[in-house]
Design an enzyme around this catalytic site. Structure first.
Site, PDB file in Angstrom:
ATOM      1  N   ARG A  88       0.819  -1.209   0.000  1.00  0.00           N
ATOM      2  CA  ARG A  88       0.000   0.000   0.000  1.00  0.00           C
ATOM      3  C   ARG A  88       0.861   1.270   0.000  1.00  0.00           C
ATOM      4  NH1 ARG A  88      -3.450  -2.136   4.912  1.00  0.00           N
ATOM      5  NH2 ARG A  88      -1.271  -2.556   5.452  1.00  0.00           N
ATOM      6  N   ARG A 130      -0.169 -16.236   2.728  1.00  0.00           N
ATOM      7  CA  ARG A 130      -1.411 -16.915   3.099  1.00  0.00           C
ATOM      8  C   ARG A 130      -2.125 -17.375   1.842  1.00  0.00           C
ATOM      9  NH1 ARG A 130       0.436 -17.391   7.268  1.00  0.00           N
ATOM     10  NH2 ARG A 130      -0.255 -16.725   9.332  1.00  0.00           N
ATOM     11  N   GLU A 145      -6.255 -25.178   3.896  1.00  0.00           N
ATOM     12  CA  GLU A 145      -5.307 -26.175   4.435  1.00  0.00           C
ATOM     13  C   GLU A 145      -6.009 -27.064   5.456  1.00  0.00           C
ATOM     14  OE1 GLU A 145      -2.129 -23.724   5.897  1.00  0.00           O
ATOM     15  OE2 GLU A 145      -1.853 -22.800   3.937  1.00  0.00           O
ATOM     16  N   HIS A 149       2.711 -25.647   4.454  1.00  0.00           N
ATOM     17  CA  HIS A 149       2.816 -24.477   5.351  1.00  0.00           C
ATOM     18  C   HIS A 149       4.007 -24.690   6.304  1.00  0.00           C
ATOM     19  CE1 HIS A 149       0.302 -20.972   7.098  1.00  0.00           C
ATOM     20  NE2 HIS A 149       1.593 -20.789   7.311  1.00  0.00           N
TER      21      HIS A 149
HETATM   22  O1  A2R Z   1       0.809  -2.210   2.671  1.00  0.00           O
HETATM   23  P1  A2R Z   1       1.914  -1.772   3.563  1.00  0.00           P
HETATM   24  O2  A2R Z   1       2.633  -0.572   3.029  1.00  0.00           O
HETATM   25  O3  A2R Z   1       1.474  -1.630   4.997  1.00  0.00           O
HETATM   26  O4  A2R Z   1       3.011  -2.965   3.546  1.00  0.00           O
HETATM   27  C1  A2R Z   1       2.784  -4.193   4.213  1.00  0.00           C
HETATM   28  C2  A2R Z   1       2.249  -5.258   3.236  1.00  0.00           C
HETATM   29  N1  A2R Z   1       0.779  -5.268   3.226  1.00  0.00           N
HETATM   30  C3  A2R Z   1       0.028  -5.087   2.129  1.00  0.00           C
HETATM   31  N2  A2R Z   1       0.367  -4.896   0.852  1.00  0.00           N
HETATM   32  C4  A2R Z   1      -0.640  -4.740  -0.033  1.00  0.00           C
HETATM   33  N3  A2R Z   1      -1.941  -4.753   0.297  1.00  0.00           N
HETATM   34  C5  A2R Z   1      -2.335  -4.945   1.575  1.00  0.00           C
HETATM   35  N4  A2R Z   1      -3.625  -4.959   1.912  1.00  0.00           N
HETATM   36  C6  A2R Z   1      -1.320  -5.126   2.554  1.00  0.00           C
HETATM   37  N5  A2R Z   1      -1.323  -5.336   3.904  1.00  0.00           N
HETATM   38  C7  A2R Z   1      -0.049  -5.415   4.288  1.00  0.00           C
HETATM   39  O5  A2R Z   1       2.719  -6.500   3.766  1.00  0.00           O
HETATM   40  C8  A2R Z   1       4.120  -4.791   4.659  1.00  0.00           C
HETATM   41  O6  A2R Z   1       5.209  -4.368   3.882  1.00  0.00           O
HETATM   42  C9  A2R Z   1       3.946  -6.291   4.486  1.00  0.00           C
HETATM   43  C10 A2R Z   1       3.883  -7.047   5.824  1.00  0.00           C
HETATM   44  O7  A2R Z   1       5.120  -6.897   6.452  1.00  0.00           O
HETATM   45  P2  A2R Z   1       5.397  -7.253   7.993  1.00  0.00           P
HETATM   46  O8  A2R Z   1       4.306  -6.666   8.822  1.00  0.00           O
HETATM   47  O9  A2R Z   1       6.809  -6.873   8.291  1.00  0.00           O
HETATM   48  O10 A2R Z   1       5.179  -8.795   8.068  1.00  0.00           O
HETATM   49  P3  A2R Z   1       6.207  -9.998   7.825  1.00  0.00           P
HETATM   50  O11 A2R Z   1       6.889 -10.335   9.087  1.00  0.00           O
HETATM   51  O12 A2R Z   1       7.028  -9.720   6.609  1.00  0.00           O
HETATM   52  O13 A2R Z   1       5.177 -11.180   7.528  1.00  0.00           O
HETATM   53  C11 A2R Z   1       4.237 -11.104   6.453  1.00  0.00           C
HETATM   54  C12 A2R Z   1       3.233 -12.241   6.507  1.00  0.00           C
HETATM   55  C13 A2R Z   1       2.506 -12.449   7.837  1.00  0.00           C
HETATM   56  O14 A2R Z   1       1.469 -11.535   8.060  1.00  0.00           O
HETATM   57  C14 A2R Z   1       1.999 -13.863   7.734  1.00  0.00           C
HETATM   58  O15 A2R Z   1       0.788 -13.898   7.038  1.00  0.00           O
HETATM   59  C15 A2R Z   1       3.054 -14.518   6.887  1.00  0.00           C
HETATM   60  O16 A2R Z   1       3.859 -13.477   6.337  1.00  0.00           O
HETATM   61  O17 A2R Z   1       3.846 -15.351   7.709  1.00  0.00           O
END
Ligand code: A2R
Length: 306
Positions: free
Chosen positions: A174, A231, A260, A278
């Site tokens: 985003r 996911r 899953e 996973h």
């Molecule tokens: O959108 P931003 O600028 O807040 O960036 C976040 C991005 N993100 C999204 N991008 C596009 N559309 C969305 N609706 C959206 N929601 C979030 O995903 C951010 O750069 C990234 C998540 O990064 P972190 O919070 O550092 O999470 P991490 O540790 O990289 O893990 C990501 C995911 C977890 O939530 C679990 O579902 C999986 O990996 O293990």
């Protein structure tokens, strides 16, 4: 007074002995009858819920725990934790961010190589005594364009590794990240158009549901490879199956699926798919660190009473 903790689902092996010393533990049986009996007996006194990202904190379970104060979950995802309900009741929600970053990034690179170099297909050939018979050539990964959906902690760890493969890196999320020099695309279709590999590593939940749809897959194109370590809900899975069957994308490496542990027969039938259960954070090192964080989150919360 003893603090009652309910344990839902499997937890890392280092967790139990540490908790047994300080808390009164109750396990939530997997079957509905057993679970109902335990909740009837101790639901009212449970103050902490220990769970994991897959097991989550279902709404019905939260309703059966009227005095719950904290959910301590193993994993990063909060999509199964009913955070809105927890917040409305003032229940603290803790996860284990950071500790699994490097292993999930390693797994993404492994899936990129496994798909592009047809590693699993080649291995199946050798085991079947077929050696090189009917084994098509793979495709180079080095130097190809990498698109990352979600340049968060894990996305950036993937980018660091991909740099060593001389891959030009672009991303979509985003918000543009002013601290990195990778190319930002304000639309996912635009990113997919400009990518040979598209790695998906955004959180699950409604905001990202089916973001990777037919239009994105067609933008990735017949030479494109999709890798999902985020996911399953983020990808429109029936559309992905169709795109793979019709050769509209080249291959997919999937650590996560929509439902899953159910795997569609159509995916199993495809040679151009690499599937893992996973398992991207599934190293002993990371699981122990996740277990320790889950314990520490509980200990910190109840510190004054312990
Ligand atoms: O959108 P931003 O600028 O807040 O960036 C976040 C991005 N993100 C999204 N991008 C596009 N559309 C969305 N609706 C959206 N929601 C979030 O995903 C951010 O750069 C990234 C998540 O990064 P972190 O919070 O550092 O999470 P991490 O540790 O990289 O893990 C990501 C995911 C977890 O939530 C679990 O579902 C999986 O990996 O293990």
């Amino acid at each position: 007074m003893a603090i009652d903790i309910l344990i839902a689902g499997r937890l890392p092996p280092n967790v139990l002995p540490q908790l047994e010393e300080r808390f009164r533990l109750h396990s939530l049986p997997a079957d509905a009858t057993g679970a109902g009996a335990i909740l009837q007996k101790v639901g009212g006194s449970v103050r902490g819920l220990l769970t994991n990202a897959a097991q989550g904190a279902p709404e019905a379970l939260l309703a059966a725990l009227p005095n719950l104060e904290i959910i301590s979950s193993s994993g990063v995802g909060t999509d199964a934790l009913n955070v809105a309900i927890a917040e409305s009741r003032g229940i603290r929600v803790e996860t284990t961010p950071g500790v699994l970053t490097e292993d999930v990034a390693d797994a993404a690179i492994a899936l990129m190589l496994a798909t592009s170099r047809r590693l699993m297909q080649a291995e199946r050939n050798v085991r079947a005594g077929r050696w090189l018979k009917d084994l098509p050539l793979g495709n180079r990964m080095t130097g190809k364009r990498l698109g990352i959906l979600g340049l968060g902690k894990i996305g950036q760890a993937v980018a660091r590794r991909a740099s060593a493969f001389d891959m030009p890196i672009a991303y979509h999320q985003r918000n543009r990240n002013p601290e990195v020099s990778y190319t930002y695309h304000d639309s996912l279709v635009s990113l997919a158009t400009a990518s040979d590999f598209l790695v998906v590593i955004v959180p699950g939940g409604s905001a990202t549901e089916h973001m990777v749809n037919a239009q994105v897959l067609d933008a990735l194109g017949p030479e494109g490879i999709l890798v999902n370590v985020g996911r399953g809900s983020t990808v429109d899975q029936p559309e992905l199956v169709r795109a793979l069957e019709q050769g509209r994308i080249r291959a997919a490496g999937l650590d996560v699926l929509a439902d899953e542990p159910n795997v569609p027969e159509a995916l199993l039938a495809l040679e151009n798919v690499v599937l893992t259960p996973h398992y991207a954070s599934g190293t002993i090192e990371t699981r122990l660190a996740m277990g320790q964080r889950v314990v520490d989150n509980l200990l910190e919360y109840f510190a004054v009473e312990l």
